[in-house]
Write a protein that holds these residues in place. Structure first.
Motif, PDB file in Angstrom:
ATOM      1  N   THR A   1     -18.151  -2.412  34.476  1.00  0.00           N
ATOM      2  CA  THR A   1     -18.057  -3.060  33.158  1.00  0.00           C
ATOM      3  C   THR A   1     -18.907  -4.328  33.090  1.00  0.00           C
ATOM      4  O   THR A   1     -19.027  -4.914  32.021  1.00  0.00           O
ATOM      5  CB  THR A   1     -16.592  -3.416  32.833  1.00  0.00           C
ATOM      6  N   HIS A   2     -19.470  -4.738  34.221  1.00  0.00           N
ATOM      7  CA  HIS A   2     -20.339  -5.929  34.261  1.00  0.00           C
ATOM      8  C   HIS A   2     -21.617  -5.580  35.026  1.00  0.00           C
ATOM      9  O   HIS A   2     -21.903  -6.159  36.083  1.00  0.00           O
ATOM     10  CB  HIS A   2     -19.621  -7.099  34.938  1.00  0.00           C
ATOM     11  N   PRO A   3     -22.405  -4.640  34.523  1.00  0.00           N
ATOM     12  CA  PRO A   3     -23.569  -4.159  35.281  1.00  0.00           C
ATOM     13  C   PRO A   3     -24.649  -5.204  35.498  1.00  0.00           C
ATOM     14  O   PRO A   3     -25.499  -5.028  36.384  1.00  0.00           O
ATOM     15  CB  PRO A   3     -24.088  -2.993  34.423  1.00  0.00           C
ATOM     16  N   ASP A   4     -24.655  -6.264  34.710  1.00  0.00           N
ATOM     17  CA  ASP A   4     -25.697  -7.279  34.855  1.00  0.00           C
ATOM     18  C   ASP A   4     -25.270  -8.437  35.743  1.00  0.00           C
ATOM     19  O   ASP A   4     -25.987  -9.443  35.853  1.00  0.00           O
ATOM     20  CB  ASP A   4     -26.108  -7.812  33.473  1.00  0.00           C
ATOM     21  N   VAL A   5     -24.107  -8.323  36.371  1.00  0.00           N
ATOM     22  CA  VAL A   5     -23.667  -9.331  37.338  1.00  0.00           C
ATOM     23  C   VAL A   5     -24.043  -8.861  38.737  1.00  0.00           C
ATOM     24  O   VAL A   5     -23.670  -7.764  39.147  1.00  0.00           O
ATOM     25  CB  VAL A   5     -22.139  -9.561  37.254  1.00  0.00           C
TER      26      VAL A   5
END
Length: 316
Positions: A118-122
Motif C-alpha cells: 500500500t506504500h510502493p513509493d516508500v
C-alpha cells in the motif's frame, strides 16, 4: 538574455490549454497576471508568441519552441508537488529500520513487504544489530527505528520505546522430533540432545546458557553455531537438535510445518520486543506510518499466539 522560468511555464500552460483564461486556471493564477506575463515576454523577445486572430490561441514557431521547454518545467513542477504531498501523507520517503537478526528475518521482513503493498513509493533500508549497536545507530542518525528486545530503558537516554510483544522464549525443534512423542516431558530429557547456539551477541545466547544450567547441565552440547535464522531452521529440520528462540519467531514458521516449539514452559526473559526511536528525531510521516503498521501487525500476532497457546497443553 535570461528568461524567467515562471514565464515559460505560464506560456506552456496557455499553449497547452489554448487560451489565457484556461492556462491561468491550470496554474491557479489570475488571468490578467498571465496576460501581462505574455505581453512582457513578447516585448523582451521582440517577437510575437501567438499568431494574431487565431482562436484557440495558436503559437508561433518561436512560441511553440519556448513552450516545449515550459512544458518540461511544468511537468517537473507537478511531479515535485505530487512528491511533496505524497511525502506529507507518508506515501513516499525512506524508512531506515534496524533490528535483531531473528526478529528482522522471521517477522519484520514480511511486514515490510505487506507495508509496501500500500506504500510502493516508500523505500525500506533494513540493517541488523543488537541493542547496544542499535542504540548507537539511533543516536548517530543512521537509522530511524530499532526493533529489538530490551530489558529496561535508562532515564535520560534520549530514546522512547513502545512495547509490541511481551518477551517469551520457547525451545524449538523440528516437527518430527522424538521429544514431541513424550507424554510428560521432563527438563532433564532435553539434555540428551545437542543444541544449536543463537548468533554471538544475541540475548538468546545468554538465555540458552542460563536455561541449560537450570536444567542441571554440567556441559552444554553445542553442535552448531553462528547461523542465520534460515541457517538455524534448516539445521533443525535435518537434525534432532534443539535451540532457544522467541515464541513469535517459531510461531511465524508454522505454515512451513518444519519447526515447532516443545510444549514445555521455560523461564521468561525479563524483556519485551519494542520499537525504539529518538525523542528528538525529525518527524517523518513514512516512518510514523511504518511504525504504526508494525504495531498493528504485532497486535494481530499477539492474539493469534494467545489463541494457539490456549489450544496447547504446556508442561511445567
Amino acid at each position: 538574455m535570461k528568461i524567467d522560468e515562471r514565464h515559460l511555464i505560464q506560456l506552456a500552460a496557455v499553449v497547452k490549454t489554448g487560451g489565457v483564461t484556461e492556462g491561468a486556471a491550470l496554474l491557479g493564477l489570475a488571468q490578467p497576471a498571465v496576460s501581462r506575463t505574455l505581453s512582457m515576454l513578447e516585448q523582451r523577445l521582440g517577437e510575437p508568441l501567438f499568431i494574431k486572430g487565431r482562436r484557440p490561441l495558436q503559437p508561433t514557431a518561436l512560441g511553440s519552441s519556448l513552450a516545449e521547454y515550459g512544458l518540461v518545467m511544468l511537468a517537473a513542477s507537478r511531479k515535485a508537488t505530487d512528491l511533496v504531498e505524497s511525502f506529507r501523507v507518508g506515501k513516499s520517503g525512506v524508512v531506515r529500520v534496524g533490528g535483531t537478526p531473528f526478529f528482522m528475518d522471521g517477522l519484520i521482513a514480511g511486514l515490510c513487504a505487506e507495508f509496501q503493498a500500500t506504500h510502493p513509493d516508500v523505500r525500506i533500508e533494513q540493517s541488523y544489530g543488537y541493542f547496544s549497536d542499535l542504540r548507537a545507530a539511533l543516536k548517530a542518525d543512521q537509522i530511524d527505528l530499532a526493533i529489538c528486545p530490551i530489558d529496561i530503558l535508562d532515564e535520560g537516554s534520549g530514546l522512547e520505546f513502545q512495547q509490541i510483544l511481551p518477551g517469551r522464549n520457547v525451545i524449538a525443534c523440528r516437527v518430527t522430533h522424538p521429544l514431541l512423542l513424550k507424554r510428560k516431558l521432563q527438563p532433564a530429557q532435553l539434555l540428551d540432545y545437542p543444541w544449536v547456539a543463537p548468533p554471538p551477541g544475541s540475548p538468546l545466547l545468554a538465555d540458552l546458557r542460563a536455561l541449560l544450567l537450570s536444567f542441571g547441565a554440567t556441559e552444554i552440547k553445542i553442535r552448531y553455531s553462528g547461523g542465520s535464522l534460515m541457517g538455524v531452521i534448516n539445521y533443525l529440520k535435518a537434525a534432532d537438535a534443539l535451540t532457544v528462540m522467541p515464541h513469535s519467531v517459531v510461531f511465524a514458521q508454522r505454515k512451513d510445518k518444519s519447526i515447532t516449539a516443545l510444549p514445555i514452559n521455560i523461564p521468561h526473559p525479563e524483556r519485551a520486543l519494542s520499537i525504539l526511536k529518538r525523542i528528538d528525531a525529525p518527524r517523518s510521516p513514512a516512518v510514523d506510518q511504518f511504525a504504526d503498521f508494525v504495531r498493528s501487525g504485532f497486535e494481530t500476532l499477539r492474539h493469534l499466539i494467545k489463541r494457539h497457546e490456549e489450544s496447547v497443553v504446556w508442561g511445567v
